[in-house]
Design a protein around this motif. Structure first.
Motif, mmCIF file in Angstrom:
data_model
loop_
_atom_site.group_PDB
_atom_site.id
_atom_site.type_symbol
_atom_site.label_atom_id
_atom_site.label_comp_id
_atom_site.label_asym_id
_atom_site.label_seq_id
_atom_site.Cartn_x
_atom_site.Cartn_y
_atom_site.Cartn_z
ATOM 1 N N UNK A 110 59.229 43.626 46.932
ATOM 2 C CA UNK A 110 58.081 43.707 47.833
ATOM 3 C C UNK A 110 56.878 42.998 47.221
ATOM 4 N N UNK A 111 56.844 42.940 45.881
ATOM 5 C CA UNK A 111 55.824 42.187 45.154
ATOM 6 C C UNK A 111 56.543 41.336 44.104
ATOM 7 N N UNK A 112 56.057 40.103 43.908
ATOM 8 C CA UNK A 112 56.582 39.237 42.856
ATOM 9 C C UNK A 112 55.463 39.009 41.837
ATOM 10 N N UNK A 113 55.408 39.808 40.783
ATOM 11 C CA UNK A 113 54.402 39.587 39.743
ATOM 12 C C UNK A 113 54.711 38.306 38.964
ATOM 13 N N UNK A 114 53.737 37.415 38.899
ATOM 14 C CA UNK A 114 53.906 36.107 38.269
ATOM 15 C C UNK A 114 52.986 36.010 37.062
ATOM 16 N N UNK A 115 53.559 35.598 35.932
ATOM 17 C CA UNK A 115 52.798 35.434 34.697
ATOM 18 C C UNK A 115 52.332 33.993 34.562
ATOM 19 N N UNK A 116 51.038 33.825 34.352
ATOM 20 C CA UNK A 116 50.489 32.494 34.154
ATOM 21 C C UNK A 116 49.301 32.529 33.219
ATOM 22 N N UNK A 117 48.827 31.363 32.822
ATOM 23 C CA UNK A 117 47.723 31.248 31.884
ATOM 24 C C UNK A 117 46.454 30.811 32.596
ATOM 25 N N UNK A 118 45.321 31.279 32.065
ATOM 26 C CA UNK A 118 44.044 30.815 32.592
ATOM 27 C C UNK A 118 43.556 29.612 31.775
ATOM 28 N N UNK A 119 42.301 29.199 31.966
ATOM 29 C CA UNK A 119 41.768 28.027 31.275
ATOM 30 C C UNK A 119 41.731 28.220 29.767
ATOM 31 N N UNK A 120 41.668 29.454 29.316
ATOM 32 C CA UNK A 120 41.636 29.753 27.882
ATOM 33 C C UNK A 120 43.019 30.082 27.326
ATOM 34 N N UNK A 121 44.040 29.843 28.134
ATOM 35 C CA UNK A 121 45.435 30.109 27.774
ATOM 36 C C UNK A 121 45.693 31.591 27.504
ATOM 37 N N UNK A 122 44.957 32.426 28.193
ATOM 38 C CA UNK A 122 45.216 33.859 28.202
ATOM 39 C C UNK A 122 46.185 34.179 29.334
ATOM 40 N N UNK A 154 45.604 35.009 45.649
ATOM 41 C CA UNK A 154 45.868 36.423 45.378
ATOM 42 C C UNK A 154 44.536 37.134 45.178
ATOM 43 N N UNK A 155 44.331 38.271 45.831
ATOM 44 C CA UNK A 155 43.075 38.996 45.615
ATOM 45 C C UNK A 155 42.957 39.487 44.181
ATOM 46 N N UNK A 156 41.729 39.549 43.684
ATOM 47 C CA UNK A 156 41.491 39.978 42.308
ATOM 48 C C UNK A 156 42.048 41.370 42.044
ATOM 49 N N UNK A 157 42.121 42.196 43.071
ATOM 50 C CA UNK A 157 42.656 43.552 42.909
ATOM 51 C C UNK A 157 44.130 43.554 42.541
ATOM 52 N N UNK A 158 44.814 42.397 42.715
ATOM 53 C CA UNK A 158 46.242 42.286 42.422
ATOM 54 C C UNK A 158 46.504 41.522 41.126
ATOM 55 N N UNK A 159 45.467 41.266 40.328
ATOM 56 C CA UNK A 159 45.616 40.475 39.105
ATOM 57 C C UNK A 159 45.265 41.340 37.897
ATOM 58 N N UNK A 160 46.130 41.286 36.868
ATOM 59 C CA UNK A 160 45.987 42.141 35.698
ATOM 60 C C UNK A 160 45.965 41.302 34.416
ATOM 61 N N UNK A 161 45.175 41.711 33.411
ATOM 62 C CA UNK A 161 45.090 40.978 32.139
ATOM 63 C C UNK A 161 46.295 41.247 31.249
ATOM 64 N N UNK A 162 47.382 40.546 31.511
ATOM 65 C CA UNK A 162 48.633 40.789 30.790
ATOM 66 C C UNK A 162 48.493 40.572 29.290
#
Length: 418
Positions: free
Chosen positions: A183-195, A234-242
């Motif tokens: 029902x949800x596909x959590x996707x791991x990616x990097x931001x501009x700082x490679x976090x 994706x709304x910010x409410x669905x994004x987590x600092x992995x």
């Protein structure tokens, strides 16, 4: 195998469960009881599903509607807050029935933990509510063709062209176990700082494409194929600092690893059970053994004893590792030393569960004999599943991890593979 009438009744029950919402499990004891009952149901056509590569759309509904996918939701948010020992046993029970189905919630439980560790109270209330209602997480973690598993090309960045309340995800993933059924596909990616960031993307979101192109010879019905992200908002409410679950001392890595070890232990149990059944019921004794039944062959008896000793050792280390995680989780603060101790305990268990899964699934044919190789029995699925699943990370590095810790006092690196 269920009759036509029984199958229709099972389907009707599934529809009713889905209409009324998932069952909510309230205790560890109930979780184990539900797992045993479900495993009997899942085992009935496991070999046929593997042979035909028939994806378990119906069976995964039984699984998540049973409430088992929600057992690690904290009690404060309405879940059972199951112990690591219970989680490991549940995964092992289901994997022994059908290891593909046992693997499907593998990443889901790790993703539930990410929410618990990094989410706001509002995020926890929303997503834990979804999980308790029977919603499933797939995954979009790994990628093909990169330098290593942490060399990610996928990007999760703030939407600079729209409002500040959204992120944009772009990239391509593979080995995306469970995504096709999620029902949800959590996707791991990097931001501009490679976090690293995890975006929990609802099924049907524009730009999200899940492709069933998994062709592995084992774990054939996990649909561990490709996920494509093309400017997915994706709304910010669905994004987590992995990145926080590794930057800070948490048990997220050991949790991911101990679930993998539990799946391999389940495969080993299933392979050994089929070995005993075949030797007792179908195999012939060797002519020089001078016995009437294959089960009386002294060399076969010796090998069966060895397999059980190895399996019981693996189970014991797996239980010990889970107990270690429970002891650490009961503390108010988790330290770097705690995480290192947990990673080493899980690493020791993973060595033995890997080795017994491979050994038991191979020895099956040596002890059962040539007849066991006939396609009608599909017993090679045990080795194919063991060989495929144990490749998630190289167990030879677990020996190094354990030895380096005890000899040189070196703590394991913190990431999902430790």
């Amino acid at each position: 195998m269920a009759t036509i009438d029984e199958t229709e009744a099972l389907r009707a029950g599934t529809v009713a469960e889905a209409a009324n919402g998932a069952h909510v499990i309230g205790s560890d004891a109930e979780a184990l009881a539900v797992a045993h009952a479900l495993a009997e149901r899942l085992a009935q056509e496991a070999a046929q599903r593997d042979r035909e590569r028939r994806l378990p759309h119906e069976e995964i509904e039984w699984f998540s509607q049973s409430g088992l996918w929600a057992i690690t939701v904290p009690k404060a948010y309405g879940g059972a807050g199951a112990t690591y020992q219970t989680l490991v046993e549940v995964v092992k029970i289901v994997a022994a029935a059908d290891p593909s189905l046992g693997q499907l919630p593998q990443n889901h439980f790790g993703l539930v933990d990410v929410i618990a560790l990094t989410g706001t109270d509002e995020q926890k209330r929303h997503f834990f509510g979804e999980i308790l209602a029977g919603k499933r997480f797939g995954n979009g973690f790994s990628e093909k063709g990169t330098k290593n598993v942490l060399d990610l090309k996928t990007r999760v960045t703030r939407d600079r062209n729209g409002d500040d309340g959204h992120y944009v995800v772009n990239g391509t993933k593979f080995y995306s176990t469970g995504a096709l059924f999620a029902h949800y596909v959590p996707v791991l990616g990097l931001d501009e700082d490679r976090k690293g960031w995890l975006a929990y993307i609802p099924k049907g979101t524009p730009g999200l494409t899940v492709i069933d192109d998994w062709s592995g010879f084992g774990q054939r019905t996990t649909a561990s194929g490709t996920v494509v992200l093309d400017n997915v908002r994706v709304p910010a409410s669905h994004v987590f600092p992995a990145h926080r679950v590794s930057d800070e001392p948490t048990l997220n890595g050991p949790l991911s690893q101990i679930i993998q070890a539990a799946i391999d232990a389940g495969i080993a149990h299933a392979a050994l059970a089929d070995t005993l059944r075949f030797v007792r019921e179908r195999s012939r004794p060797w002519i020089d053994s001078n016995v009437e039944r294959a089960s009386e062959d002294p060399l076969t008896v010796r090998e069966v004893g060895r397999l059980h000793i190895d399996l019981h050792a693996a189970d014991a280390l797996l239980e010990r590792a889970a107990r270690t995680l429970d002891e650490i989780a009961a503390q108010r603060v988790t330290t770097e030393d705690d995480v290192a101790r947990a990673s080493v305990a899980v690493g020791e268990a993973k060595v033995l569960t890997t080795e017994i899964a491979l050994l038991a699934s191979e020895k099956l044919f040596e002890l059962a004999g040539t007849q066991a190789t006939l396609e009608e029995h599909n017993l090679d699925r045990h080795w194919r599943n063991a060989r495929t699943h144990t490749l998630h990370d190289p167990v030879r590095w677990k020996y190094h991890l354990v030895g380096n810790y005890y000899l040189n006092g070196v703590k394991p690196a913190r990431h999902p593979w430790n």
